[in-house]
Design an enzyme around this catalytic site. Sequence first.
Site, PDB file in Angstrom:
ATOM      1  N   CYS A  26       0.838  -1.203   0.000  1.00  0.00           N
ATOM      2  CA  CYS A  26       0.000   0.000   0.000  1.00  0.00           C
ATOM      3  C   CYS A  26       0.868   1.246   0.000  1.00  0.00           C
ATOM      4  CB  CYS A  26      -0.893   0.048   1.240  1.00  0.00           C
ATOM      5  SG  CYS A  26      -2.080  -1.279   1.381  1.00  0.00           S
ATOM      6  N   ASP A  27       0.315   2.325  -0.532  1.00  0.00           N
ATOM      7  CA  ASP A  27       0.960   3.623  -0.427  1.00  0.00           C
ATOM      8  C   ASP A  27      -0.120   4.699  -0.540  1.00  0.00           C
ATOM      9  OD1 ASP A  27       3.974   4.619  -0.438  1.00  0.00           O
ATOM     10  OD2 ASP A  27       2.733   6.095  -1.471  1.00  0.00           O
ATOM     11  N   SER A  28       0.063   5.780   0.225  1.00  0.00           N
ATOM     12  CA  SER A  28      -0.932   6.853   0.252  1.00  0.00           C
ATOM     13  C   SER A  28      -0.325   8.190  -0.120  1.00  0.00           C
ATOM     14  CB  SER A  28      -1.542   6.980   1.656  1.00  0.00           C
ATOM     15  OG  SER A  28      -2.170   5.801   2.056  1.00  0.00           O
TER      16      SER A  28
END
Length: 197
Positions: free
Chosen positions: A69-71
Amino acid sequence: MRIVLASQSPARLATLRSAGIEPEVIVSGVDEDLITSTDAGNLAAALAQLKCRAVAERLGDDDALVIGCDSVLALDGEILGKPDGPADASARWRRMRGRSGVLHTGHCVRRGGEEFLETASTIVHFAQVTDAEIDAYVATGEPLHVAGAFTIDGLGGAFVSGIEGDHHNVVGLSLPLLRLLVGDLGIAWTDLWRQTN
C-alpha cells in the site's frame, strides 16, 4: 498461508490486526522517487505495486499473500506525500486548514503469478485549526512521517472535521477494497482471520 504486509506503517499493521489478520511485516526498501506521476491516484497505485513486487520477489514464496500500500494526499491538484521536515509540515497545515483534500491509497495484492491493483480515494475535511495548534502538532513529530502530514487515528484526528468515504483508507489501508482484491485472488476474506506465520 503466509501473509506479508509490504509496509512499515504501524497504522496499516494495526488496521489489519484489528480486522483479525496477523501479517508478517517486510519493508520493501524501494526508492519512492523512482515513480513520478501528475495523477495522485496513479502515483499511489504505482508505489503500492512497486513495494508489493519488491517484497514478493525477495520472498520467492508463491503461496505467500503479499499486500502493498501507499498513500498520497491531493490538495488543489498538488500531490502531497510525506513532508520534508517540520517547516514543510507547518506550511502544509496552514494551507490545508479549513479546506478539503483527497487521500488516495494504492493497494496491490500478489500471490504466485497473480496480482491485482486498485486505488481507494476518500475526501478529507480539515478543521480550521489555529497557528498554535499547528505548531504544537508539528512539534510532536507525528505529521512528519505520514502522507499529507496528518493522521486520523492519532493526535491529528482532532484536526479532521469529517471524511467522505472509507475511514480505513485514510488510515492507510481500505479493508473493504482489500477484501475484494484478495477475493480476486481466490482467497476468502474470512480465511485470513487470525492466520499465523
